[in-house]
Write a protein that holds these residues in place. Structure first.
Motif, PDB file in Angstrom:
ATOM      1  N   SER A 101     -89.575   7.073   5.199  1.00 11.86           N
ATOM      2  CA  SER A 101     -89.158   6.499   3.919  1.00 11.86           C
ATOM      3  C   SER A 101     -90.238   6.707   2.863  1.00 11.86           C
ATOM      4  CB  SER A 101     -88.866   5.001   4.084  1.00 11.86           C
ATOM      5  OG  SER A 101     -87.731   4.797   4.916  1.00 11.86           O
ATOM      6  N   LYS A 102     -91.499   6.633   3.282  1.00 14.37           N
ATOM      7  CA  LYS A 102     -92.603   6.848   2.345  1.00 14.37           C
ATOM      8  C   LYS A 102     -92.840   8.336   2.099  1.00 14.37           C
ATOM      9  CE  LYS A 102     -95.083   2.752   4.059  1.00 14.37           C
ATOM     10  NZ  LYS A 102     -96.270   2.309   4.826  1.00 14.37           N
ATOM     11  N   LEU A 103     -92.693   9.139   3.140  1.00 22.40           N
ATOM     12  CA  LEU A 103     -93.114  10.533   3.091  1.00 22.40           C
ATOM     13  C   LEU A 103     -92.029  11.470   2.572  1.00 22.40           C
ATOM     14  CD1 LEU A 103     -95.451  12.489   3.972  1.00 22.40           C
ATOM     15  CD2 LEU A 103     -94.242  12.692   6.161  1.00 22.40           C
ATOM     16  N   LEU A 104     -90.810  11.310   3.068  1.00 21.50           N
ATOM     17  CA  LEU A 104     -89.768  12.317   2.853  1.00 21.50           C
ATOM     18  C   LEU A 104     -88.718  11.925   1.819  1.00 21.50           C
ATOM     19  CD1 LEU A 104     -89.195  15.126   3.874  1.00 21.50           C
ATOM     20  CD2 LEU A 104     -87.878  14.161   5.764  1.00 21.50           C
ATOM     21  N   VAL A 105     -88.360  10.642   1.767  1.00 22.39           N
ATOM     22  CA  VAL A 105     -87.296  10.230   0.845  1.00 22.39           C
ATOM     23  C   VAL A 105     -87.638  10.557  -0.609  1.00 22.39           C
ATOM     24  CG1 VAL A 105     -86.029   8.255  -0.094  1.00 22.39           C
ATOM     25  CG2 VAL A 105     -86.316   8.490   2.387  1.00 22.39           C
ATOM     26  N   PRO A 106     -88.863  10.270  -1.106  1.00 21.14           N
ATOM     27  CA  PRO A 106     -89.165  10.641  -2.498  1.00 21.14           C
ATOM     28  C   PRO A 106     -88.990  12.128  -2.777  1.00 21.14           C
ATOM     29  CG  PRO A 106     -90.826   9.134  -1.650  1.00 21.14           C
ATOM     30  CD  PRO A 106     -89.984   9.542  -0.477  1.00 21.14           C
ATOM     31  N   GLU A 107     -89.350  12.969  -1.809  1.00 17.60           N
ATOM     32  CA  GLU A 107     -89.202  14.409  -1.995  1.00 17.60           C
ATOM     33  C   GLU A 107     -87.728  14.801  -1.998  1.00 17.60           C
ATOM     34  OE1 GLU A 107     -90.400  18.090  -2.911  1.00 17.60           O
ATOM     35  OE2 GLU A 107     -91.702  16.341  -2.737  1.00 17.60           O
ATOM     36  N   MET A 108     -86.914  14.148  -1.168  1.00 17.56           N
ATOM     37  CA  MET A 108     -85.484  14.432  -1.153  1.00 17.56           C
ATOM     38  C   MET A 108     -84.849  14.062  -2.492  1.00 17.56           C
ATOM     39  SD  MET A 108     -84.381  13.183   2.716  1.00 17.56           S
ATOM     40  CE  MET A 108     -82.684  13.756   2.557  1.00 17.56           C
ATOM     41  N   VAL A 109     -85.258  12.933  -3.037  1.00 18.43           N
ATOM     42  CA  VAL A 109     -84.717  12.499  -4.337  1.00 18.43           C
ATOM     43  C   VAL A 109     -85.102  13.487  -5.432  1.00 18.43           C
ATOM     44  CG1 VAL A 109     -84.780  10.676  -6.089  1.00 18.43           C
ATOM     45  CG2 VAL A 109     -84.666  10.074  -3.661  1.00 18.43           C
ATOM     46  N   LYS A 110     -86.336  13.985  -5.408  1.00 18.04           N
ATOM     47  CA  LYS A 110     -86.780  14.977  -6.394  1.00 18.04           C
ATOM     48  C   LYS A 110     -85.914  16.225  -6.357  1.00 18.04           C
ATOM     49  CE  LYS A 110     -91.729  13.858  -6.545  1.00 18.04           C
ATOM     50  NZ  LYS A 110     -93.080  14.376  -6.193  1.00 18.04           N
ATOM     51  N   GLN A 111     -85.446  16.585  -5.175  1.00 14.72           N
ATOM     52  CA  GLN A 111     -84.647  17.807  -5.036  1.00 14.72           C
ATOM     53  C   GLN A 111     -83.149  17.555  -5.185  1.00 14.72           C
ATOM     54  OE1 GLN A 111     -85.588  20.680  -2.077  1.00 14.72           O
ATOM     55  NE2 GLN A 111     -87.791  20.306  -2.148  1.00 14.72           N
ATOM     56  N   GLY A 112     -82.780  16.368  -5.694  1.00 16.19           N
ATOM     57  CA  GLY A 112     -81.392  16.123  -6.053  1.00 16.19           C
ATOM     58  C   GLY A 112     -80.561  15.382  -5.031  1.00 16.19           C
ATOM     59  N   TYR A 113     -81.166  14.931  -3.950  1.00 14.66           N
ATOM     60  CA  TYR A 113     -80.428  14.164  -2.949  1.00 14.66           C
ATOM     61  C   TYR A 113     -80.243  12.725  -3.445  1.00 14.66           C
ATOM     62  CZ  TYR A 113     -81.240  17.918   0.446  1.00 14.66           C
ATOM     63  OH  TYR A 113     -81.262  19.120   1.092  1.00 14.66           O
ATOM     64  N   ASP A 114     -79.087  12.160  -3.155  1.00 21.53           N
ATOM     65  CA  ASP A 114     -78.842  10.768  -3.490  1.00 21.53           C
ATOM     66  C   ASP A 114     -79.825   9.887  -2.726  1.00 21.53           C
ATOM     67  OD1 ASP A 114     -76.666   8.719  -4.615  1.00 21.53           O
ATOM     68  OD2 ASP A 114     -77.227   8.102  -2.592  1.00 21.53           O
ATOM     69  N   LYS A 115     -80.424   8.911  -3.413  1.00 16.88           N
ATOM     70  CA  LYS A 115     -81.436   8.074  -2.766  1.00 16.88           C
ATOM     71  C   LYS A 115     -80.832   7.246  -1.632  1.00 16.88           C
ATOM     72  CE  LYS A 115     -84.730   6.037  -5.183  1.00 16.88           C
ATOM     73  NZ  LYS A 115     -85.475   5.051  -6.017  1.00 16.88           N
ATOM     74  N   GLY A 116     -79.601   6.749  -1.829  1.00 11.34           N
ATOM     75  CA  GLY A 116     -78.945   5.983  -0.773  1.00 11.34           C
ATOM     76  C   GLY A 116     -78.691   6.829   0.457  1.00 11.34           C
ATOM     77  N   PHE A 117     -78.235   8.068   0.234  1.00 12.04           N
ATOM     78  CA  PHE A 117     -78.011   9.002   1.346  1.00 12.04           C
ATOM     79  C   PHE A 117     -79.322   9.256   2.082  1.00 12.04           C
ATOM     80  CE2 PHE A 117     -78.510  13.434   2.702  1.00 12.04           C
ATOM     81  CZ  PHE A 117     -77.487  13.550   3.623  1.00 12.04           C
ATOM     82  N   SER A 118     -80.404   9.483   1.329  1.00  9.28           N
ATOM     83  CA  SER A 118     -81.702   9.790   1.933  1.00  9.28           C
ATOM     84  C   SER A 118     -82.206   8.629   2.777  1.00  9.28           C
ATOM     85  CB  SER A 118     -82.722  10.121   0.839  1.00  9.28           C
ATOM     86  OG  SER A 118     -82.270  11.195   0.036  1.00  9.28           O
ATOM     87  N   ALA A 119     -82.058   7.397   2.247  1.00  4.78           N
ATOM     88  CA  ALA A 119     -82.516   6.222   2.983  1.00  4.78           C
ATOM     89  C   ALA A 119     -81.680   5.999   4.243  1.00  4.78           C
ATOM     90  CB  ALA A 119     -82.454   4.985   2.090  1.00  4.78           C
ATOM     91  N   ALA A 120     -80.349   6.151   4.126  1.00  9.51           N
ATOM     92  CA  ALA A 120     -79.456   5.942   5.272  1.00  9.51           C
ATOM     93  C   ALA A 120     -79.711   6.984   6.359  1.00  9.51           C
ATOM     94  CB  ALA A 120     -77.999   5.991   4.820  1.00  9.51           C
ATOM     95  N   LEU A 121     -79.924   8.232   5.943  1.00  9.11           N
ATOM     96  CA  LEU A 121     -80.219   9.282   6.915  1.00  9.11           C
ATOM     97  C   LEU A 121     -81.540   9.014   7.618  1.00  9.11           C
ATOM     98  CD1 LEU A 121     -79.848  12.013   8.288  1.00  9.11           C
ATOM     99  CD2 LEU A 121     -80.797  13.097   6.229  1.00  9.11           C
ATOM    100  N   THR A 122     -82.548   8.577   6.868  1.00 14.04           N
ATOM    101  CA  THR A 122     -83.868   8.307   7.453  1.00 14.04           C
ATOM    102  C   THR A 122     -83.785   7.222   8.518  1.00 14.04           C
ATOM    103  OG1 THR A 122     -85.010   8.960   5.426  1.00 14.04           O
ATOM    104  CG2 THR A 122     -86.201   7.515   6.942  1.00 14.04           C
ATOM    105  N   ALA A 123     -83.097   6.120   8.211  1.00 14.88           N
ATOM    106  CA  ALA A 123     -82.965   5.030   9.184  1.00 14.88           C
ATOM    107  C   ALA A 123     -82.139   5.470  10.388  1.00 14.88           C
ATOM    108  CB  ALA A 123     -82.331   3.812   8.523  1.00 14.88           C
ATOM    109  N   SER A 124     -81.053   6.211  10.139  1.00 11.17           N
ATOM    110  CA  SER A 124     -80.149   6.617  11.223  1.00 11.17           C
ATOM    111  C   SER A 124     -80.805   7.631  12.157  1.00 11.17           C
ATOM    112  CB  SER A 124     -78.858   7.196  10.641  1.00 11.17           C
ATOM    113  OG  SER A 124     -78.218   6.267   9.802  1.00 11.17           O
ATOM    114  N   SER A 125     -81.519   8.613  11.587  1.00 10.06           N
ATOM    115  CA  SER A 125     -82.158   9.620  12.440  1.00 10.06           C
ATOM    116  C   SER A 125     -83.311   9.028  13.243  1.00 10.06           C
ATOM    117  CB  SER A 125     -82.668  10.788  11.584  1.00 10.06           C
ATOM    118  OG  SER A 125     -83.703  10.388  10.715  1.00 10.06           O
ATOM    119  N   SER A 126     -83.872   7.925  12.769  1.00  9.70           N
ATOM    120  CA  SER A 126     -84.961   7.281  13.501  1.00  9.70           C
ATOM    121  C   SER A 126     -84.502   6.677  14.815  1.00  9.70           C
ATOM    122  CB  SER A 126     -85.609   6.194  12.633  1.00  9.70           C
ATOM    123  OG  SER A 126     -86.208   6.743  11.484  1.00  9.70           O
ATOM    124  N   VAL A 127     -83.202   6.493  14.988  1.00 15.38           N
ATOM    125  CA  VAL A 127     -82.666   5.974  16.248  1.00 15.38           C
ATOM    126  C   VAL A 127     -83.021   6.903  17.407  1.00 15.38           C
ATOM    127  CG1 VAL A 127     -80.510   5.419  17.472  1.00 15.38           C
ATOM    128  CG2 VAL A 127     -80.820   4.710  15.097  1.00 15.38           C
TER     129      VAL A 127
END
Length: 425
Positions: free
Chosen positions: A119-145
């Motif tokens: 969430s600290k490392l990758l989500v900000p970079e995903m948002v910069k490249q046009g990814y929806d922030k909600g999508f990025s956060a949900a993917l980060t939590a889900s893939s951490s499973v």
């Protein structure tokens, strides 16, 4: 009715949002106070007994390994390697997110740690490249499973200790399901990215030379999960000893990379002590509560109740999955794992279900509760760090939850996915 008073007290305290460790401890001590059958000294003995367990030493060791990894520059090197492997795919940084979770899962063993880190490392970079922030956060939590299935997974250590199941077999059993989860998540990211137009993070695949350079930068860290799995598989050391070896090796790697400093050591020790203390307090309280449950025969009664519904193991596993999914929405997964393992393992054994197979199902199921409302810990961690609203997170997490459910059902109906590797030994 008095036999079930501690259960009622536990449920009432949880409903009042009392901390889980204290709720379990108060419920346990109520049995010794009101039953008139047991002296209070037994409660103290059962509470302290868990701290004498050699297998449980693996818990602080693997927590410490993950903490050192975060401070030693390993994460950045893994990110670079993941980007060279998957950055050219549709939804490039989304695929990198899943790949990074898979690579890190063999080191941290904690879904919460992976969620916070990415969430600290990758989500900000995903948002910069046009990814929806909600999508990025949900993917980060889900893939951490994925982190709770691929060894060294702390949840598998706890299940093995509490259920008297081979931790070595559980570690081996988690590899194929963990990789299956990664593939399923990457397919989901691909489908969503095509619909939304999320582009690759690089126009062309990385050259083999670039991948080799990224691999050379990360290969020392990649040896951590290989060494853990290989050492346990060939009998060189136990899971607990593997944890100790992982701590030593990760420290050496951090020193070689030159990013593990004296100030980092203070942070690492603090984080490890706090995380270990929280888990151990729950385990100690649950051990005392487990004594009460065994004394009044709750596991046997639960088995009889379920067998009365059906003697078909698949039907019972589906009912248990439903139960775990529901309770996992309200109580943190680690606490539930500690609380329910001593009750459910005798049930599945009586039905002829392999406890290793059930362990993979149970750990995955309860961790999925971390991304569901109202009390999902992974959801809260991702939303707090990224600033995404809970409502937005839930909406974006729905396809990933569906993917995780599909894999959970596949693991339930096809036990050989989990049991194939342990069976080779």
């Amino acid at each position: 009715m008095m036999d079930y008073l501690p259960i009622f007290i536990l449920l009432a305290l949880l409903a009042l949002n009392v901390q889980v460790a204290f709720a379990i401890g108060i419920a346990a001590i109520s049995f010794f106070l009101f039953s008139g059958e047991m002296p209070m000294q037994i409660f103290v003995q059962r509470f302290v007994a868990s701290t004498q367990s050699f297998p449980l030493l693996a818990v602080p060791f693997f927590i410490l390994t993950g903490a050192i990894m975060n401070e030693a520059g390993i994460t950045q090197r893994m990110l670079k390697l993941a980007e060279t492997l998957t950055g050219h795919m549709t939804g490039g940084l989304g695929q990198v997110n899943v790949m990074l979770s898979t690579l890190l899962s063999g080191m941290s063993g904690s879904a919460n740690a992976d969620t916070a880190m990415q969430s600290k490392l990758l989500v900000p970079e995903m948002v910069k490249q046009g990814y929806d922030k909600g999508f990025s956060a949900a993917l980060t939590a889900s893939s951490s499973v994925i982190a709770v299935i691929i060894p060294p997974a702390i949840g598998l250590v706890l299940y093995g200790f509490l259920g008297n199941v081979s931790i070595k077999d559980l570690f081996m059993a988690g590899i194929v399901p963990g990789l299956l989860l990664a593939v399923a998540m990457m397919i989901t990211v691909n489908i969503i990215s095509r619909r939304r137009g999320y582009l690759p993070s690089r126009a062309t695949p990385a050259s083999w030379g670039e991948r080799w350079r990224a691999f050379k930068g990360a290969w020392l860290a990649l040896l951590i999960p290989v060494g853990i799995i290989g050492g346990i598989r060939f009998g060189l050391f136990t899971p607990t000893e593997a944890g100790a070896m992982a701590v030593v090796y990760t420290t050496i790697v951090g020193l070689i990379y030159g990013e593990f400093t004296r100030s980092s050591f203070v942070t690492v020790v603090k984080d490890t002590v706090l995380a270990t203390a929280g888990i151990m307090l729950i385990i100690c309280a649950a051990n005392a509560l487990g004594f009460y449950m065994s004394w009044v025969g709750i596991p046997a009664k639960a088995a009889s109740l379920l067998i009365g519904i059906s003697e078909n193991p698949i039907v019972i596993l589906l009912l248990l999955n439903l139960l775990l999914l529901v309770v996992g929405m309200f109580i943190e997964g680690t606490a539930l794992l500690i609380l329910l393992t001593p009750i459910l393992v005798p049930v599945v054994l009586q039905l002829g279900v392999d406890p290793v197979h059930f362990g993979i199902i149970m750990v995955l199921n309860l961790t999925m509760g971390g991304i569901t409302p109202p009390l999902g810990t992974l959801m809260f961690v991702a939303c707090t760090i990224t600033g995404v609203s809970i409502g937005k997170f839930i909406k974006e997490a729905i396809p990933f939850i569906a993917t995780l459910l599909a894999v959970l059902m596949l693991l339930t109906f096809v036990p050989q996915i989990s049991l194939w590797l342990p069976g080779l030994g």
